[in-house]
Design an enzyme around this catalytic site. Structure first.
Site, PDB file in Angstrom:
ATOM      1  N   CYS A  13      30.318  30.059  42.155  1.00  0.00           N
ATOM      2  CA  CYS A  13      29.383  30.278  43.276  1.00  0.00           C
ATOM      3  C   CYS A  13      27.992  30.561  42.714  1.00  0.00           C
ATOM      4  CB  CYS A  13      29.876  31.423  44.143  1.00  0.00           C
ATOM      5  SG  CYS A  13      31.453  31.051  44.925  1.00  0.00           S
ATOM      6  N   ALA A  17      24.152  26.152  43.632  1.00  0.00           N
ATOM      7  CA  ALA A  17      25.165  25.725  44.606  1.00  0.00           C
ATOM      8  C   ALA A  17      24.819  26.278  45.983  1.00  0.00           C
ATOM      9  CB  ALA A  17      26.548  26.219  44.175  1.00  0.00           C
ATOM     10  N   TYR A  58      39.167  29.868  39.733  1.00  0.00           N
ATOM     11  CA  TYR A  58      38.819  28.587  39.120  1.00  0.00           C
ATOM     12  C   TYR A  58      40.065  27.696  38.931  1.00  0.00           C
ATOM     13  CZ  TYR A  58      34.098  30.240  37.665  1.00  0.00           C
ATOM     14  OH  TYR A  58      32.811  30.686  37.619  1.00  0.00           O
ATOM     15  N   HIS A  79      30.195  23.275  30.939  1.00  0.00           N
ATOM     16  CA  HIS A  79      30.344  21.994  31.647  1.00  0.00           C
ATOM     17  C   HIS A  79      31.467  21.152  31.051  1.00  0.00           C
ATOM     18  CE1 HIS A  79      26.018  21.969  33.543  1.00  0.00           C
ATOM     19  NE2 HIS A  79      26.727  23.030  33.856  1.00  0.00           N
ATOM     20  N   LYS A  97      23.506  19.186  35.883  1.00  0.00           N
ATOM     21  CA  LYS A  97      22.796  18.760  34.682  1.00  0.00           C
ATOM     22  C   LYS A  97      22.519  19.961  33.809  1.00  0.00           C
ATOM     23  CE  LYS A  97      19.275  20.428  34.578  1.00  0.00           C
ATOM     24  NZ  LYS A  97      18.843  21.884  34.550  1.00  0.00           N
ATOM     25  N   ARG A 165      19.881  31.184  31.369  1.00  0.00           N
ATOM     26  CA  ARG A 165      19.019  30.337  30.540  1.00  0.00           C
ATOM     27  C   ARG A 165      18.524  31.046  29.278  1.00  0.00           C
ATOM     28  NH1 ARG A 165      19.238  29.374  35.511  1.00  0.00           N
ATOM     29  NH2 ARG A 165      19.073  27.294  36.441  1.00  0.00           N
ATOM     30  N   ASP A 177      17.539  23.059  29.723  1.00  0.00           N
ATOM     31  CA  ASP A 177      17.403  23.319  31.159  1.00  0.00           C
ATOM     32  C   ASP A 177      16.284  22.496  31.806  1.00  0.00           C
ATOM     33  OD1 ASP A 177      18.369  24.991  33.426  1.00  0.00           O
ATOM     34  OD2 ASP A 177      16.240  25.466  33.519  1.00  0.00           O
TER      35      ASP A 177
HETATM   36  N1  LIG Z   1      20.285  19.841  39.599  1.00  0.00           N
HETATM   37  C1  LIG Z   1      19.386  20.811  39.653  1.00  0.00           C
HETATM   38  O1  LIG Z   1      18.279  20.632  40.192  1.00  0.00           O
HETATM   39  C2  LIG Z   1      19.723  22.177  39.121  1.00  0.00           C
HETATM   40  C3  LIG Z   1      18.973  23.283  39.518  1.00  0.00           C
HETATM   41  C4  LIG Z   1      19.322  24.529  39.000  1.00  0.00           C
HETATM   42  C5  LIG Z   1      20.387  24.644  38.099  1.00  0.00           C
HETATM   43  N2  LIG Z   1      21.071  23.538  37.725  1.00  0.00           N
HETATM   44  C6  LIG Z   1      22.188  23.633  36.764  1.00  0.00           C
HETATM   45  O2  LIG Z   1      23.261  24.313  37.392  1.00  0.00           O
HETATM   46  C7  LIG Z   1      23.948  25.151  36.475  1.00  0.00           C
HETATM   47  C8  LIG Z   1      23.984  26.574  37.037  1.00  0.00           C
HETATM   48  O3  LIG Z   1      22.655  27.047  37.200  1.00  0.00           O
HETATM   49  P1  LIG Z   1      22.338  28.266  38.203  1.00  0.00           P
HETATM   50  O4  LIG Z   1      20.901  28.546  38.136  1.00  0.00           O
HETATM   51  O5  LIG Z   1      22.937  27.968  39.530  1.00  0.00           O
HETATM   52  O6  LIG Z   1      23.151  29.429  37.450  1.00  0.00           O
HETATM   53  P2  LIG Z   1      23.791  30.783  38.001  1.00  0.00           P
HETATM   54  O7  LIG Z   1      23.235  31.156  39.320  1.00  0.00           O
HETATM   55  O8  LIG Z   1      23.708  31.773  36.881  1.00  0.00           O
HETATM   56  O9  LIG Z   1      25.306  30.389  38.257  1.00  0.00           O
HETATM   57  C9  LIG Z   1      26.230  30.125  37.277  1.00  0.00           C
HETATM   58  C10 LIG Z   1      27.603  30.458  37.877  1.00  0.00           C
HETATM   59  O10 LIG Z   1      28.594  30.161  36.923  1.00  0.00           O
HETATM   60  C11 LIG Z   1      29.668  31.075  37.039  1.00  0.00           C
HETATM   61  N3  LIG Z   1      29.984  31.582  35.683  1.00  0.00           N
HETATM   62  C12 LIG Z   1      31.145  31.356  35.018  1.00  0.00           C
HETATM   63  N4  LIG Z   1      31.129  31.918  33.827  1.00  0.00           N
HETATM   64  C13 LIG Z   1      29.933  32.535  33.708  1.00  0.00           C
HETATM   65  C14 LIG Z   1      29.349  33.323  32.689  1.00  0.00           C
HETATM   66  N5  LIG Z   1      29.982  33.582  31.528  1.00  0.00           N
HETATM   67  N6  LIG Z   1      28.121  33.832  32.909  1.00  0.00           N
HETATM   68  C15 LIG Z   1      27.464  33.573  34.049  1.00  0.00           C
HETATM   69  N7  LIG Z   1      27.974  32.824  35.067  1.00  0.00           N
HETATM   70  C16 LIG Z   1      29.213  32.319  34.889  1.00  0.00           C
HETATM   71  C17 LIG Z   1      29.258  32.170  38.000  1.00  0.00           C
HETATM   72  O11 LIG Z   1      29.949  31.935  39.223  1.00  0.00           O
HETATM   73  P3  LIG Z   1      31.070  32.960  39.747  1.00  0.00           P
HETATM   74  O12 LIG Z   1      30.496  34.332  39.493  1.00  0.00           O
HETATM   75  O13 LIG Z   1      31.173  32.631  41.185  1.00  0.00           O
HETATM   76  O14 LIG Z   1      32.308  32.695  38.962  1.00  0.00           O
HETATM   77  C18 LIG Z   1      27.771  31.950  38.210  1.00  0.00           C
HETATM   78  O15 LIG Z   1      27.368  32.230  39.524  1.00  0.00           O
HETATM   79  C19 LIG Z   1      23.219  25.002  35.141  1.00  0.00           C
HETATM   80  O16 LIG Z   1      23.901  24.065  34.340  1.00  0.00           O
HETATM   81  C20 LIG Z   1      21.849  24.448  35.523  1.00  0.00           C
HETATM   82  O17 LIG Z   1      21.284  23.628  34.524  1.00  0.00           O
HETATM   83  C21 LIG Z   1      20.768  22.322  38.225  1.00  0.00           C
END
Ligand SMILES: NC(=O)c1ccc[n+]([C@@H]2O[C@H](COP(=O)([O-])OP(=O)(O)OC[C@H]3O[C@@H](n4cnc5c(N)ncnc54)[C@H](OP(=O)(O)O)[C@@H]3O)[C@@H](O)[C@H]2O)c1
Length: 331
Positions: A13, A17, A58, A79, A97, A165, A177
């Protein structure tokens, strides 16, 4: 939701997302949300209640019969390991990505998806915005004369210290990133056969991750490219194509809001013109493209998927070359 909607499970989550992908998915007739998974059961339950879907862990998500496809927005270093589990479970994969932290990881994912006959897409959304197709058309029509260079940048201000990051073990760093955006844009407009001529990275001594950098690339046709990226700047996401007779700039190139009307600025010796293009929702378009591929019975070995997957692997090869070539300085 349509009758043949692709039923998604969300693996993690994450912020992106919740802010972007889930709203786009819920608005998409070709998609339905079956379940969300979190490491924290209470978090999953709260989000599932809000969205009207099931809450899982998961591993449990991957065994659900009501999940056709998994959207995977975990930290970048997770990933490949989780992507391989998703594919082994027979689910199509929409992966955030960058696809991996290495080219080998990206190749493993492609092989696994092809072996299982599943769709694998990397969720770069910006190529799904029509503004880049307009740029490519102007370029092909010779509007800029002979193309000499591409210059792209994606930079934004510092993030909270706990952000994924800044964690090297989770695949942090500005190249993986942010740098991947202008690199992928250069691939899109100049072709995948770019090579890296040099690079520099500013590395934070506390975390060990690069917080800014730049790279020089050159295309097979001899067009020069430079890309800049970082987490220590005011926001900017743009590129400029410089030709023998005109220069074209795209602002908000990578993350335009769905309501943003892109402006292409073309500058010549004696005048400047601006083309205002229709707004576009690249997040919805990316999900729609994925669900269309699933519904059409495509898979990673299908010819229609080949170019996207080749670009995905090539981005990681270029990232590796940028890392290898880099002069590192303290941030
Ligand atoms: N396409 C785009 O435009 C776009 C934009 C932003 C980010 N992204 C990509 O999306 C991915 C996530 O980015 P985000 O900014 O959404 O990150 P984020 O808010 O930190 O979310 C990562 C999620 O991964 C889960 N997780 C599992 N193991 C973890 C760990 N050891 N430490 C931290 N989180 C862990 C957590 O979900 P739970 O707590 O629910 O398990 C956490 O909420 C990255 O690969 C980033 O490059 C893409």
């Amino acid at each position: 939701m349509g009758p043949q909607a692709v039923r998604f499970g969300i693996l993690g989550c994450s912020s992106v997302a919740r802010r972007r992908s889930i709203p786009a998915l819920l608005a998409q007739p070709g998609a339905a949300l079956a379940a969300v998974a979190s490491r924290d059961p209470e978090k999953a339950k709260a989000i599932a209640a809000e969205l009207g879907c099931a809450a899982t862990g998961y591993d449990e998500l991957l065994t659900r019969d009501d999940v056709d496809a998994v959207y995977l927005p975990l930290p970048t270093a997770l990933h490949v390991p989780w992507g391989l589990k998703v594919l082994a479970a027979g689910k199509h994969l929409l992966l955030e990505k960058p696809s991996a932290t290495s080219a080998d990881g990206a190749r493993q994912l492609v092989r696994a998806a092809a072996d299982r006959g599943l769709v694998l897409r990397e969720n770069f959304t910006f190529p799904h915005h029509a503004q880049h197709a307009t740029v490519a058309r102007l370029l092909a029509e010779g509007r800029l004369g002979q193309l000499r260079s591409f210059s792209g940048a994606f930079c934004f201000p510092p993030l909270p210290a706990t952000d994924i990051r800044y964690d090297a073990a989770l695949g942090g760093g500005s190249l993986l990133d942010a740098g991947v955006y202008p690199i992928r844009a250069a691939q899109l407009l100049l072709g995948d056969d770019l090579t890296v001529a040099g690079s520099s990275l500013r590395v934070d001594g506390r975390t060990g991750v690069d917080v800014a950098g730049h790279a020089l690339l050159v295309s097979a046709a001899g067009v020069l490219a430079d890309v800049k990226f970082g987490f220590e700047h005011t926001y900017g996401a743009s590129y400029t194509l410089w030709g023998s007779t005109a220069r074209l700039t795209v602002d908000r190139a990578f993350t335009p809001p769905a309501t943003w009307q892109p402006v292409l600025r073309i500058e010549e010796q004696d005048h400047t013109e601006e083309h205002v293009l229709p707004a576009g929702d690249q997040w919805s378009a990316a999900i729609a493209s994925f669900t269309t591929a699933v519904a059409a019975g495509h898979h990673a070995g299908h010819p229609a998927e080949a170019a996207g997957l080749r670009s995905m692997v090539r981005t990681m090869e270029l990232v590796e070359d940028v890392m290898r070539a880099a002069t590192r300085v303290a941030a």
